[in-house]
Each structure stands twice: as structure tokens, then as C-alpha cells.
Design a protein around this motif. Structure first.
Motif, PDB file in Angstrom:
ATOM      1  N   PRO A  13       0.839  -1.203   0.000  1.00 57.68           N
ATOM      2  CA  PRO A  13       0.000   0.000   0.000  1.00 57.68           C
ATOM      3  C   PRO A  13       0.874   1.253   0.000  1.00 57.68           C
ATOM      4  CG  PRO A  13      -0.778  -1.555   1.650  1.00 57.68           C
ATOM      5  CD  PRO A  13       0.558  -2.070   1.158  1.00 57.68           C
ATOM      6  N   THR A  14       0.436   2.274  -0.666  1.00 61.73           N
ATOM      7  CA  THR A  14       1.213   3.507  -0.710  1.00 61.73           C
ATOM      8  C   THR A  14       0.910   4.386   0.500  1.00 61.73           C
ATOM      9  OG1 THR A  14      -0.455   4.778  -1.922  1.00 61.73           O
ATOM     10  CG2 THR A  14       1.103   3.459  -3.231  1.00 61.73           C
ATOM     11  N   THR A  15       1.761   5.374   0.713  1.00 61.18           N
ATOM     12  CA  THR A  15       1.520   6.329   1.799  1.00 61.18           C
ATOM     13  C   THR A  15       0.188   7.045   1.598  1.00 61.18           C
ATOM     14  OG1 THR A  15       2.864   7.942   0.593  1.00 61.18           O
ATOM     15  CG2 THR A  15       3.954   6.692   2.341  1.00 61.18           C
ATOM     16  N   ASP A  16      -0.233   7.214   0.359  1.00 63.84           N
ATOM     17  CA  ASP A  16      -1.554   7.793   0.101  1.00 63.84           C
ATOM     18  C   ASP A  16      -2.642   6.926   0.724  1.00 63.84           C
ATOM     19  OD1 ASP A  16      -0.517   9.882  -1.335  1.00 63.84           O
ATOM     20  OD2 ASP A  16      -1.063   9.103  -3.308  1.00 63.84           O
ATOM     21  N   THR A  17      -2.500   5.609   0.551  1.00 64.88           N
ATOM     22  CA  THR A  17      -3.524   4.679   1.031  1.00 64.88           C
ATOM     23  C   THR A  17      -3.603   4.658   2.545  1.00 64.88           C
ATOM     24  OG1 THR A  17      -3.252   3.266  -0.911  1.00 64.88           O
ATOM     25  CG2 THR A  17      -4.280   2.277   1.017  1.00 64.88           C
ATOM     26  N   TYR A  18      -2.471   4.377   3.212  1.00 71.51           N
ATOM     27  CA  TYR A  18      -2.592   4.259   4.666  1.00 71.51           C
ATOM     28  C   TYR A  18      -2.612   5.597   5.375  1.00 71.51           C
ATOM     29  CZ  TYR A  18       2.620   3.718   4.510  1.00 71.51           C
ATOM     30  OH  TYR A  18       3.967   3.836   4.286  1.00 71.51           O
ATOM     31  N   GLY A  19      -2.122   6.659   4.742  1.00 73.69           N
ATOM     32  CA  GLY A  19      -2.307   7.990   5.320  1.00 73.69           C
ATOM     33  C   GLY A  19      -3.780   8.353   5.349  1.00 73.69           C
ATOM     34  N   SER A  77      -2.340  -1.619   9.951  1.00 75.23           N
ATOM     35  CA  SER A  77      -1.654  -2.867   9.627  1.00 75.23           C
ATOM     36  C   SER A  77      -2.385  -3.660   8.546  1.00 75.23           C
ATOM     37  CB  SER A  77      -1.517  -3.720  10.896  1.00 75.23           C
ATOM     38  OG  SER A  77      -0.665  -4.825  10.686  1.00 75.23           O
ATOM     39  N   ARG A  78      -1.675  -4.668   8.041  1.00 73.00           N
ATOM     40  CA  ARG A  78      -2.260  -5.693   7.169  1.00 73.00           C
ATOM     41  C   ARG A  78      -1.632  -7.051   7.445  1.00 73.00           C
ATOM     42  NH1 ARG A  78       1.758  -5.507   2.870  1.00 73.00           N
ATOM     43  NH2 ARG A  78       2.876  -3.552   3.145  1.00 73.00           N
ATOM     44  N   PHE A  79      -0.662  -7.068   8.364  1.00 76.14           N
ATOM     45  CA  PHE A  79      -0.066  -8.307   8.848  1.00 76.14           C
ATOM     46  C   PHE A  79       0.639  -7.984  10.157  1.00 76.14           C
ATOM     47  CE2 PHE A  79       3.468 -11.126   9.587  1.00 76.14           C
ATOM     48  CZ  PHE A  79       2.947 -12.383   9.309  1.00 76.14           C
ATOM     49  N   LYS A 134      -7.734  -7.285  -1.685  1.00 74.31           N
ATOM     50  CA  LYS A 134      -9.041  -6.952  -2.224  1.00 74.31           C
ATOM     51  C   LYS A 134      -9.514  -8.095  -3.127  1.00 74.31           C
ATOM     52  CE  LYS A 134      -9.277  -2.759  -0.465  1.00 74.31           C
ATOM     53  NZ  LYS A 134     -10.242  -2.450   0.616  1.00 74.31           N
ATOM     54  N   ASN A 135     -10.732  -8.532  -2.915  1.00 70.67           N
ATOM     55  CA  ASN A 135     -11.325  -9.639  -3.684  1.00 70.67           C
ATOM     56  C   ASN A 135     -10.528 -10.935  -3.547  1.00 70.67           C
ATOM     57  OD1 ASN A 135     -13.360  -7.880  -4.768  1.00 70.67           O
ATOM     58  ND2 ASN A 135     -11.833  -7.120  -6.227  1.00 70.67           N
ATOM     59  N   PHE A 149      -4.904  -4.008  -0.977  1.00 74.67           N
ATOM     60  CA  PHE A 149      -4.919  -4.754   0.276  1.00 74.67           C
ATOM     61  C   PHE A 149      -6.135  -4.397   1.132  1.00 74.67           C
ATOM     62  CE2 PHE A 149      -0.579  -4.507  -1.105  1.00 74.67           C
ATOM     63  CZ  PHE A 149       0.033  -5.669  -0.682  1.00 74.67           C
ATOM     64  N   ASP A 150      -6.528  -5.324   2.003  1.00 74.73           N
ATOM     65  CA  ASP A 150      -7.465  -5.034   3.081  1.00 74.73           C
ATOM     66  C   ASP A 150      -6.648  -4.633   4.309  1.00 74.73           C
ATOM     67  OD1 ASP A 150      -9.830  -5.512   1.726  1.00 74.73           O
ATOM     68  OD2 ASP A 150      -9.879  -7.638   2.248  1.00 74.73           O
ATOM     69  N   LEU A 151      -6.979  -3.487   4.901  1.00 68.50           N
ATOM     70  CA  LEU A 151      -6.219  -2.956   6.031  1.00 68.50           C
ATOM     71  C   LEU A 151      -7.053  -2.996   7.308  1.00 68.50           C
ATOM     72  CD1 LEU A 151      -4.739   0.230   4.289  1.00 68.50           C
ATOM     73  CD2 LEU A 151      -3.763  -2.071   4.366  1.00 68.50           C
ATOM     74  N   TRP A 152      -6.376  -2.871   8.453  1.00 66.91           N
ATOM     75  CA  TRP A 152      -7.084  -2.736   9.728  1.00 66.91           C
ATOM     76  C   TRP A 152      -6.246  -1.880  10.681  1.00 66.91           C
ATOM     77  CZ3 TRP A 152      -5.260  -7.730   8.297  1.00 66.91           C
ATOM     78  CH2 TRP A 152      -4.171  -8.202   9.024  1.00 66.91           C
TER      79      TRP A 152
END
Length: 444
Positions: free
Chosen positions: A165-171, A310-312, A387-388, A402-405
Motif C-alpha cells: 500500500p502507498t503512503t496515500d492509502t494508509y495515510g 496494519s495488514r499483517f 481486495k477480492n 490490500f485489506d487494512l485494519w
């Protein structure tokens, strides 16, 4: 005259046979590494320098992946034949110069067929020209700045595939969590109205990685018109260990929370210094690369209440299709190295499987063919929740989804370390987010 004609005919037949053999030899040369039963995978990781903690997990996770693939017979090619993986590591030394040396050696000296890895965005982006010049497929599993595949300076990134995931995504994801979960909890604690602005501070690495987080937070607040105000934005140099000057300024700004765009070896001392030395008793949020066994050890009691996107995780997993596969990976890693893998290790484990699948689909190590196989890739998720439930790369910037949490840490007295529990989103959470008893909000 018959003999000269016959002689010429024989010469023509011999020439045709020689040409055919030459063409066949050329074809065999193109696929020689596969025909010899070996696929060389180069792994670029930070084995020394300030990012060595994470880089070591990446390299060791790649070995666990290769062990599993080889133990199951290796890579299956389109013709049904098998090939074993041979990993070759390149230490980028956590520097741009070291990264350039590692990439050059793996490509020109070791003659690897494909590359996996890359952690620091600043380091990885520094040798992308070498990737472009040699047209070698590269599955990036750690560097998270969008610049990795979004370059606008003329460097061709078409051989680079972003499995991170990019910083855009998790930011964006973390800022949304702050707005939807932490902000209401703070307002409730203060008996404040819902329109009270949430006071957020940033402490970020002065690199493409850290600046990417800063930009994502600012953009998310602006684009979504969130009721969040940034009261302090402080930067530092990668590898720094003393953050008390920046933390003192942040405390003076009275934040409700502090988001750190940091590596584990920076984030742990920053949080420790904030609580122990500065008396900044707030909620600390960290990006996914900090979901690292050493990070938990270094935090100790000061990790209580902290948040990690996280994602793992080495210590928890969401209930779902990847639960058992994650557990098996952790067990295999622990059996081999005596500790647990981290987030970037999990991505690199995935990355080796992606490399194997792409070469298997291509049926050759020809780099253009492998690149096209990655473009067309559609494979089941490995150990990270996708995702999917599928690994594929977007057609524009070759990014996987990715699916994140979000996790919150609680201190375990017996272990002397904190441990995570998933608190968001609702469909994955195992407990609710809480404000620690010692938490101090910003100005009411």
C-alpha cells in the motif's frame, strides 16, 4: 553437370540444418536458467544501516517462501517442467548509494531473472533508472511512496510492480480512523460538542516516505472536509534517535493525538521519549511498517494504548481466509530464525510467490515475457488479505490492493511488551478502541 547440382543441393540442406540448430540454440539461450532448472531471484533488502531491522525480516521471509516453493517441487512452467528458486541477496545498506550498488551487482554480476524487495522509498527510487535501463521485472514489497510507480521525471517504471500500500492509502486510512473513532472518543471524554476540532500533530521522516504520509494526511483532511486541525508538523532525518526537541514543540501545541511517519527504529524511541521524558501522554499512531517484533520489544510499557495501521502482524490476525496461512508462515519463520516476521517480511514472502507465479505463467525467464505475465497476473492471495482475495496489479500504476485494519496495543505484564488487538473496521475488530486512563487531551 549432375554432380555440381547435387553438391549445391547438399550444401543448401546443410545450411538449412545449421540455421535451424542456431535458432534452436538461441531459443535455448533465452530460457537457459529455466532449462537448467534454476530461477535466480534477487532480493534487495536493508541488511545494514538504520532500516536493517525490517530489511532482515524481508530477506529471511524471502528464504521461507523459497523453501516452501522448492519443497513443493519448485515452479511449474507451462510445459509441465519444474524449476527451483535460487535466492541472491543485495544489501542496500539503507542508503541510495548502497541501493544502487546492490541493484547493479544483482543484475550485472549475479544475473538474476527478477527482483523482489526494496524498503526505503528514498533508497528504492534512487536506483529505478538502473531497473529501467536493464528492463528487469521488479516486485517492490516495502517502499511505500507513490513515486515508486508514479514518476513524472521521465524514468520508465513499466517493469516495476508495487506490492505494498502507498503512503496515500494508509495515510488516508489512518486519518479516516482518527475522524471516525478517536475524535468521538475524545469529545466524549471532554464532554465536548461534536463540532470540536480534533487537534492532530505529525512527526515524520524527512524523506519520500515521511513526506508522503504528511501529504496524505493534509489531503485527506482537505478533500473530505474533516473536522481535524493540524496543530504541529515536525520533521526529522532518517535514522535519528533523539526526538525531544520536536516532541517538546508538539507538546506545546496541545495535540489530541500524534501520528508518526517513522520506521520502527525511530518510532519506538520517539514514543518512549514522548511519554517518559516529555510527559506527552497522548495517542500515538504509526504506519504499518512498525508492526514489527522488535518494535514491540523496544516500546515496552510505553506502547500502551498506541495504534498501528496494519495488514499483517506477528501477534494477531483477522479471522478469515488467510488466518491459517499466516499462522503457518509465522511458525515456519520462527522455526528457522527463532523470532517472528513483520509486515514487510510478509509482503516479501508474497513477492517471492508472485515472482514464481509470473515466471511459471510466462514459461520463460525472458524479462519482457515475465513483465507481461505480471501485467496479466490474477492469482489467489497468499498470506496477506487482498481486495477480492486476489493479487493483481492496477493497469495504470501497477499497484495491488490490500485489506487494512487498525490495531491498539495493550501492555502485557508477563511478557514485558505490548500486544495488539484489532479495533477497526467493525467487521474485523476483536475489541473496542479505548482511551487509556493516563491519556491527556489537547485544549478543550
Amino acid at each position: 553437370m549432375k554432380y555440381p547440382v547435387l553438391f549445391i543441393a547438399v550444401l543448401l540442406i546443410m545450411a538449412a540444418l545449421i540455421a535451424g540448430c542456431t535458432q534452436q540454440a538461441s531459443t535455448q539461450q533465452q530460457t537457459t536458467s529455466v532449462s537448467q532448472g534454476v530461477i535466480k531471484v534477487g532480493v534487495i533488502a536493508s541488511l545494514t544501516g538504520p532500516a536493517s531491522n525490517v530489511g532482515t525480516s524481508m530477506w529471511q521471509s524471502a528464504q521461507v517462501a523459497a523453501d516452501k516453493i522448492n519443497a513443493n517441487g519448485g515452479v511449474t512452467l507451462k510445459d509441465g517442467s519444474k524449476a527451483q528458486l535460487n535466492l541472491v541477496v543485495g544489501d542496500d545498506e539503507s542508503t541510495a548509494t548502497g541501493g544502487q550498488k546492490a541493484a547493479t551487482k544483482l543484475i550485472t554480476d549475479d544475473k538474476v531473472d527478477i527482483l523482489v524487495g526494496g524498503y526505503s522509498s528514498a533508497v528504492t527510487s534512487a536506483y529505478e533508472q538502473t531497473i529501467a535501463d536493464n528492463k528487469i521485472p521488479f516486485i517492490v514489497t516495502g517502499a511505500s511512496s507513490p513515486i515508486i510507480t508514479h514518476r513524472t521525471d521521465g524514468i520508465d517504471t513499466s517493469y516495476i510492480f508495487h506490492h505494498c500500500p502507498t503512503t496515500d492509502t494508509y495515510g488516508h486510512y489512518t486519518t479516516t480512523f482518527i475522524d471516525q473513532v478517536i475524535r468521538p472518543a475524545v469529545n466524549k471524554k471532554l464532554n465536548a460538542s461534536n463540532d470540536r476540532p480534533f487537534r492532530l500533530a505529525l512527526l515524520y521522516q524527512n524523506t519520500a516516505f515521511g513526506k508522503g504520509i504528511q501529504t496524505a494526511v493534509n489531503d485527506t483532511i482537505t478533500k473530505n472536509q474533516l473536522n481535524i486541525v493540524l496543530v504541529s508538523q515536525q520533521s526529522y532525518t532518517m535514522g535519528d534517535s533523539d526526538f525531544r526537541t520536536q516532541l517538546t514543540a508538539i507538546k506545546a501545541a496541545n495535540p489530541d493525538a500524534l501520528y508518526l511517519g517513522a520506521f520502527p527504529n525511530e518510532g519506538a524511541p520517539a514514543i518512549t521519549q514522548a511519554r517518559r521524558d516529555i510527559g506527552l501522554n497522548t495517542i500515538f499512531l504509526s504506519p504499518e511498517n512498525n508492526d514489527n517484533a522488535q518494535f514491540y520489544k523496544d516500546l515496552g510499557q510505553y506502547g500502551e494504548g498506541s495504534i498501528i495501521e496494519s495488514r499483517f502482524s506477528p501477534y494477531t490476525a483477522p479471522t478469515g481466509p488467510v488466518t491459517d496461512d499466516q499462522a503457518a508462515f509465522k511458525q515456519a519463520y520462527f522455526a528457522k530464525f527463532g523470532t517472528y516476521p513483520d509486515m514487510m517480511g510478509a509482503s516479501t514472502y508474497d513477492g517471492v510467490f508472485i515472482a514464481a507465479k509470473a515466471i511459471g505463467n510466462a514459461g520463460t525467464t525472458d524479462k519482457a515475457a515475465v513483465k507481461q505475465a505480471l501485467v496479466n497476473l490474477n492469482m489467489p492471495q497468499v498470506i496477506e488479505a487482498m481486495k477480492n482475495q486476489t493479487i493483481s496489479f492496477s493497469p495504470d500504476f501497477r499497484e495491488s490492493g490490500f485489506d487494512l485494519w487498525m490495531e491498539q496495543l495493550a501492555f502485557n505484564q508477563t511478557l514485558g511488551e505490548p500486544r495488539p488487538s484489532i479495533v477497526w473496521p467493525d467487521n474485523l475488530k476483536t475489541t473496542d478502541f479505548v482511551l487509556p486512563s493516563w491519556y491527556t487531551a489537547g485544549s478543550a
